[in-house]
Design a protein around this motif. Structure first.
Motif, short mmCIF file in Angstrom:
data_model
loop_
_atom_site.label_atom_id
_atom_site.label_comp_id
_atom_site.label_asym_id
_atom_site.label_seq_id
_atom_site.Cartn_x
_atom_site.Cartn_y
_atom_site.Cartn_z
N ILE A 77 24.94 72.80 32.06
CA ILE A 77 26.15 72.39 31.46
C ILE A 77 27.08 72.57 32.00
O ILE A 77 28.59 72.16 31.94
CB ILE A 77 26.22 73.84 29.89
CG1 ILE A 77 24.61 73.15 29.29
CG2 ILE A 77 27.43 74.17 29.63
CD1 ILE A 77 24.01 74.91 28.26
N GLU A 124 19.76 76.35 31.93
CA GLU A 124 20.88 75.55 31.54
C GLU A 124 22.71 75.48 31.78
O GLU A 124 23.06 74.43 31.56
CB GLU A 124 20.64 75.87 30.16
CG GLU A 124 19.12 75.35 29.14
CD GLU A 124 19.04 74.17 29.57
OE1 GLU A 124 20.13 73.51 28.04
OE2 GLU A 124 18.18 73.30 29.44
N GLU A 179 28.06 69.42 33.58
CA GLU A 179 28.69 68.53 32.45
C GLU A 179 29.48 68.87 32.12
O GLU A 179 30.67 67.52 31.81
CB GLU A 179 27.41 68.34 31.25
CG GLU A 179 25.81 67.89 31.49
CD GLU A 179 25.10 67.84 30.56
OE1 GLU A 179 25.02 68.32 29.89
OE2 GLU A 179 23.97 67.67 30.87
N ALA A 180 30.48 69.44 31.64
CA ALA A 180 31.40 69.95 30.73
C ALA A 180 32.41 70.22 31.78
O ALA A 180 34.13 70.19 31.25
CB ALA A 180 31.54 71.55 30.82
N GLN A 186 21.04 72.30 23.66
CA GLN A 186 19.09 72.36 22.79
C GLN A 186 18.90 72.94 22.02
O GLN A 186 18.06 73.63 22.26
CB GLN A 186 18.27 72.19 24.45
CG GLN A 186 18.63 71.11 25.43
CD GLN A 186 17.38 71.33 26.84
OE1 GLN A 186 16.97 72.61 26.44
NE2 GLN A 186 18.70 70.38 28.10
N MET A 217 23.69 69.78 23.46
CA MET A 217 23.84 70.05 24.96
C MET A 217 23.36 70.91 25.29
O MET A 217 23.07 71.42 26.41
CB MET A 217 25.25 69.73 24.70
CG MET A 217 26.14 70.65 26.01
SD MET A 217 27.03 71.16 27.01
CE MET A 217 28.44 68.90 27.38
N ALA A 220 27.45 77.84 23.11
CA ALA A 220 28.44 76.18 22.07
C ALA A 220 29.50 76.14 22.13
O ALA A 220 30.25 75.84 21.33
CB ALA A 220 27.05 75.74 21.17
N SER A 233 27.64 68.15 18.52
CA SER A 233 27.30 67.32 20.32
C SER A 233 27.30 68.37 20.95
O SER A 233 26.03 68.02 21.77
CB SER A 233 28.63 65.88 20.82
OG SER A 233 28.63 65.76 21.66
N LEU A 234 27.94 69.92 20.35
CA LEU A 234 27.02 70.84 21.31
C LEU A 234 26.55 71.43 21.68
O LEU A 234 25.33 71.86 22.69
CB LEU A 234 28.73 71.82 21.54
CG LEU A 234 30.21 71.13 22.06
CD1 LEU A 234 30.97 71.93 21.16
CD2 LEU A 234 30.38 71.34 23.41
#
Length: 280
Positions: free
Chosen positions: A204, A200, A207-208, A147, A145, A170, A141-142
């Motif tokens: 990130i 990025e 989102e995190a 990419q 995230m 990540a 998943s990470l």
């Protein structure tokens, strides 16, 4: 976007003065750091009376020239070094050593060369004893995230610098830390890759929803990423001023041409240029 009146440069700590104590995740209080030299050399004062309060979920950029104590302060927050004076509290408790609630992303990636991307990202989870299937799922998943999907089985030497840094981010996020500490993570990258990774990490971090302390000597990078830019003076490092960044999130490339962004970067450069030229 008209944000031309939103610039604020308060005294240190004023920007969070009205914040509830429960919202302050990191409280840096009168921190000093003196390095004792060998032989007849005089001690070096890296930090002098640094005070800063950081909200939960806030993105802070520490901006200043080389040698101003940015990385020293980050290392004390990480628990890698101790302060000579003052203290740093995390959620009301004094930081005295490294802790899984705080992870660090370094400039040199610090990936394990003998491990694949998947294995690198899983490393911290494996150390915690997490079952194989669960840690593999979190790692995938990470990796998505940042990419890097499709590169799970690649080794660091098979990837570009930008890809290595994505993998390092990540890995730092995998243990689900409360605080992400980033020490000039894009400093070794070419200009184009650096700009892409700035966008990025802006995405990130949003989102995190982590608290981030980001060390940089790049003015545009500091302003683009942060909720608040903390400007540090040349050695001995002190908090010179703070700039509140009103740009909305998610941050996008077009914000670099916003009049507020352009004027703030220019003003900071004109203010800091004489000191940086003197020091470097």
């Amino acid at each position: 976007m008209n944000t031309s009146t939103a610039l604020k440069i308060p005294a240190s700590g004023d920007s969070v003065a009205q914040t509830s104590a429960s919202d302050i995740q990191i409280d840096i209080s009168h921190v000093g750091k003196v390095y004792q030299s060998q032989g007849t050399d005089a001690p070096v004062t890296a930090l002098d009376g640094v005070s800063l309060r950081i909200r939960r979920g806030e993105f802070i950029s520490l901006l200043g020239p080389s040698g101003c104590g940015k990385s020293t302060l980050l290392n004390i927050v990480a628990g890698f070094q101790s302060a000579t004076s003052g203290q740093i509290l995390q959620n009301g408790r004094k930081i005295t050593k490294p802790d899984p609630s705080r992870t660090v992303v370094f400039q040199d990636y610090a990936l394990f060369g003998w491990m694949t991307v998947q294995q690198n990202v899983e490393f911290g989870l494996k150390a915690k004893g997490m079952p194989k299937a669960q840690r593999a799922e979190i790692a995938r998943s990470l990796i998505a995230m940042v990419q890097l999907s499709g590169f799970e089985d690649k080794f660091p030497h098979q990837m570009s610098g930008g890809m290595k840094q994505r993998a390092a981010i990540a890995r730092a996020l995998a243990p689900d830390p409360d605080i992400l500490l980033m020490d000039e993570p894009f400093g070794a990258l070419d200009a184009q890759t650096r700009v892409l990774l700035q966008e990025e990490i802006a995405r990130i971090s949003s989102e995190a929803k982590k608290t981030v302390i980001f060390v940089t000597h790049g003015i545009d990078e500091a302003v683009f990423l942060a909720d608040r830019v903390v400007v540090m003076s040349p050695r001995p490092g002190r908090v010179r001023n703070e700039v509140l960044v009103p740009l909305p999130r998610p941050r996008t490339a077009d914000m670099r041409s916003d009049p507020w962004f352009v004027s703030t970067v220019k003003d900071l450069w004109e203010t800091l240029k004489p000191e940086w030229q003197k020091g470097e």
